[in-house]
Design a protein around this motif. Sequence first.
Motif, PDB file in Angstrom:
ATOM      1  N   MET A 299      -6.321  -0.377  -6.463  1.00  0.00           N
ATOM      2  CA  MET A 299      -5.774  -1.725  -6.825  1.00  0.00           C
ATOM      3  C   MET A 299      -5.019  -1.872  -6.398  1.00  0.00           C
ATOM      4  O   MET A 299      -4.030  -1.876  -6.161  1.00  0.00           O
ATOM      5  N   ALA A 300      -4.905  -1.109  -4.491  1.00  0.00           N
ATOM      6  CA  ALA A 300      -4.367  -1.998  -3.670  1.00  0.00           C
ATOM      7  C   ALA A 300      -3.387  -2.902  -3.486  1.00  0.00           C
ATOM      8  O   ALA A 300      -2.575  -2.878  -2.161  1.00  0.00           O
ATOM      9  N   LEU A 301      -3.541  -4.626  -3.808  1.00  0.00           N
ATOM     10  CA  LEU A 301      -2.840  -5.444  -3.409  1.00  0.00           C
ATOM     11  C   LEU A 301      -2.307  -5.634  -4.829  1.00  0.00           C
ATOM     12  O   LEU A 301      -1.183  -7.246  -5.179  1.00  0.00           O
ATOM     13  N   THR A 302      -1.953  -4.662  -6.199  1.00  0.00           N
ATOM     14  CA  THR A 302      -0.577  -4.644  -6.872  1.00  0.00           C
ATOM     15  C   THR A 302       1.115  -5.688  -6.460  1.00  0.00           C
ATOM     16  O   THR A 302       1.364  -5.417  -5.202  1.00  0.00           O
ATOM     17  N   GLY A 303       0.964  -6.895  -7.792  1.00  0.00           N
ATOM     18  CA  GLY A 303       2.175  -6.941  -6.762  1.00  0.00           C
ATOM     19  C   GLY A 303       2.045  -8.126  -5.934  1.00  0.00           C
ATOM     20  O   GLY A 303       2.975  -9.407  -5.847  1.00  0.00           O
ATOM     21  N   GLN A 304       0.997  -8.860  -5.315  1.00  0.00           N
ATOM     22  CA  GLN A 304       0.313 -10.110  -4.114  1.00  0.00           C
ATOM     23  C   GLN A 304       0.324 -11.271  -4.826  1.00  0.00           C
ATOM     24  O   GLN A 304      -0.090 -10.331  -5.953  1.00  0.00           O
TER      25      GLN A 304
ATOM     26  N   ALA B  20     -13.794  -8.470   2.678  1.00  0.00           N
ATOM     27  CA  ALA B  20     -13.486  -8.311   3.773  1.00  0.00           C
ATOM     28  C   ALA B  20     -12.155  -8.896   3.979  1.00  0.00           C
ATOM     29  O   ALA B  20     -11.014  -8.446   4.468  1.00  0.00           O
ATOM     30  N   VAL B  21     -12.330  -9.957   3.264  1.00  0.00           N
ATOM     31  CA  VAL B  21     -10.425 -10.422   3.018  1.00  0.00           C
ATOM     32  C   VAL B  21      -9.532  -9.405   2.102  1.00  0.00           C
ATOM     33  O   VAL B  21      -7.856  -9.117   2.897  1.00  0.00           O
ATOM     34  N   VAL B  22      -9.432  -8.742   1.356  1.00  0.00           N
ATOM     35  CA  VAL B  22      -9.295  -7.317   0.842  1.00  0.00           C
ATOM     36  C   VAL B  22      -9.120  -6.432   1.771  1.00  0.00           C
ATOM     37  O   VAL B  22      -7.647  -6.122   1.701  1.00  0.00           O
ATOM     38  N   ALA B  23     -10.324  -5.753   2.178  1.00  0.00           N
ATOM     39  CA  ALA B  23     -10.134  -4.911   3.296  1.00  0.00           C
ATOM     40  C   ALA B  23      -8.760  -5.139   4.333  1.00  0.00           C
ATOM     41  O   ALA B  23      -7.933  -4.769   4.672  1.00  0.00           O
ATOM     42  N   LEU B  24      -8.542  -6.556   4.938  1.00  0.00           N
ATOM     43  CA  LEU B  24      -8.133  -7.438   6.098  1.00  0.00           C
ATOM     44  C   LEU B  24      -6.153  -7.231   5.327  1.00  0.00           C
ATOM     45  O   LEU B  24      -5.189  -6.568   5.889  1.00  0.00           O
ATOM     46  N   ALA B  25      -6.345  -7.980   3.753  1.00  0.00           N
ATOM     47  CA  ALA B  25      -5.501  -7.834   3.001  1.00  0.00           C
ATOM     48  C   ALA B  25      -4.427  -6.357   3.299  1.00  0.00           C
ATOM     49  O   ALA B  25      -3.256  -6.107   3.024  1.00  0.00           O
ATOM     50  N   SER B  26      -5.202  -5.474   3.201  1.00  0.00           N
ATOM     51  CA  SER B  26      -4.785  -3.768   2.525  1.00  0.00           C
ATOM     52  C   SER B  26      -4.779  -3.143   3.853  1.00  0.00           C
ATOM     53  O   SER B  26      -4.158  -2.083   3.879  1.00  0.00           O
ATOM     54  N   ASP B  27      -4.995  -4.164   5.124  1.00  0.00           N
ATOM     55  CA  ASP B  27      -4.832  -2.656   6.397  1.00  0.00           C
ATOM     56  C   ASP B  27      -3.268  -3.479   6.842  1.00  0.00           C
ATOM     57  O   ASP B  27      -2.490  -4.338   7.230  1.00  0.00           O
TER      58      ASP B  27
END
Length: 320
Positions: A1-6, A243-250
């Motif tokens: 859940m790399a984008l929790t809180g976003q 792809a978007v998740v990977a960018l947002a997590s980078d």
Amino acid sequence: MALTGQIAVVTGASRGIGRGIALQLGEAGATVYITGRKPEDSLNSKVGLTGLEQTAEEITKRGGKGIARFVDHQNMDEVKNFFEIIEKDHNGQLDILVNNAYQGVQAIAESIGKPFYETDPEIWDTINNVGLRNHYFCTVYASRLMAARNKGLIVNVSSGGGLRYLFNVAYGVGKQALDRLSVDTSVELAKKNVCVVSLWPGAVKTELCTKKFTDEDGNPNPGAEKMQNMFANGETVEYPGRAVVALASDPKRMNKTGRILITEDLGREYGFVDIDGQTPPNLRSVSFILGHLGWTTTAKFIPSWVRLPGWLIVAGNSHL
């Protein structure tokens, strides 16, 4: 859940690529606002929900929080009001904007093969009002929130149609302008730590493309064999989402700001595959390009990993 809180916004997420991106953002834990026009009759759905509301429910089931908002992206007052609501509800926080809303698919389908001078010039607005002008407005309002917090990611869903003639004049001009929007806004947002990119998916197996090129049994419609074959091996709607998740997590994504990014290139870089376990063809793949041009037999003998460099594709399509 790399984008929790976003907090994320995906425009035009009732179906297709927008829906796929929104689902993947939700699966990564984000709160995802999804937009679409309110249909005249929402009872067409089997459960009494619109496609947008169904997508929001699935986002929540996957672990994120889906919030459906009906926004007419032809109406800039509605667009402005939508971003004001986000600012108020989240104390100015907005981490991700995906500009995906598009209106011109039907008009493009109806005008294919007809020269621009025999086509109603209103097609320009049909294609580029929601598909370009709206993206600029959304980018302005989102950037104000992101710049104030000194962080953010903006993804403009574009295509190779801005590189050479595809479908019609209005489509190609709009896509090239959208890529330019990514480049130029990235210049001014760089000092605010806001990353802006154009994302080029490959052939995506959207609901509309499947309906357009195949019959009820999944067989190619007459005259659509070439297009059906291309899309049969293409991306699911959720591959661009990964792809978007990977960018947002980078944490180093600012190294990519202002660039045009191809989904499969990102898949190789970040190590993800499609939700069906497959690796879709790359737009720069020589075998994919030859197959698209009709050289199917020759394409079979060329490994999929043989790719043209991006600069060569641009140079080969430039008349300057």
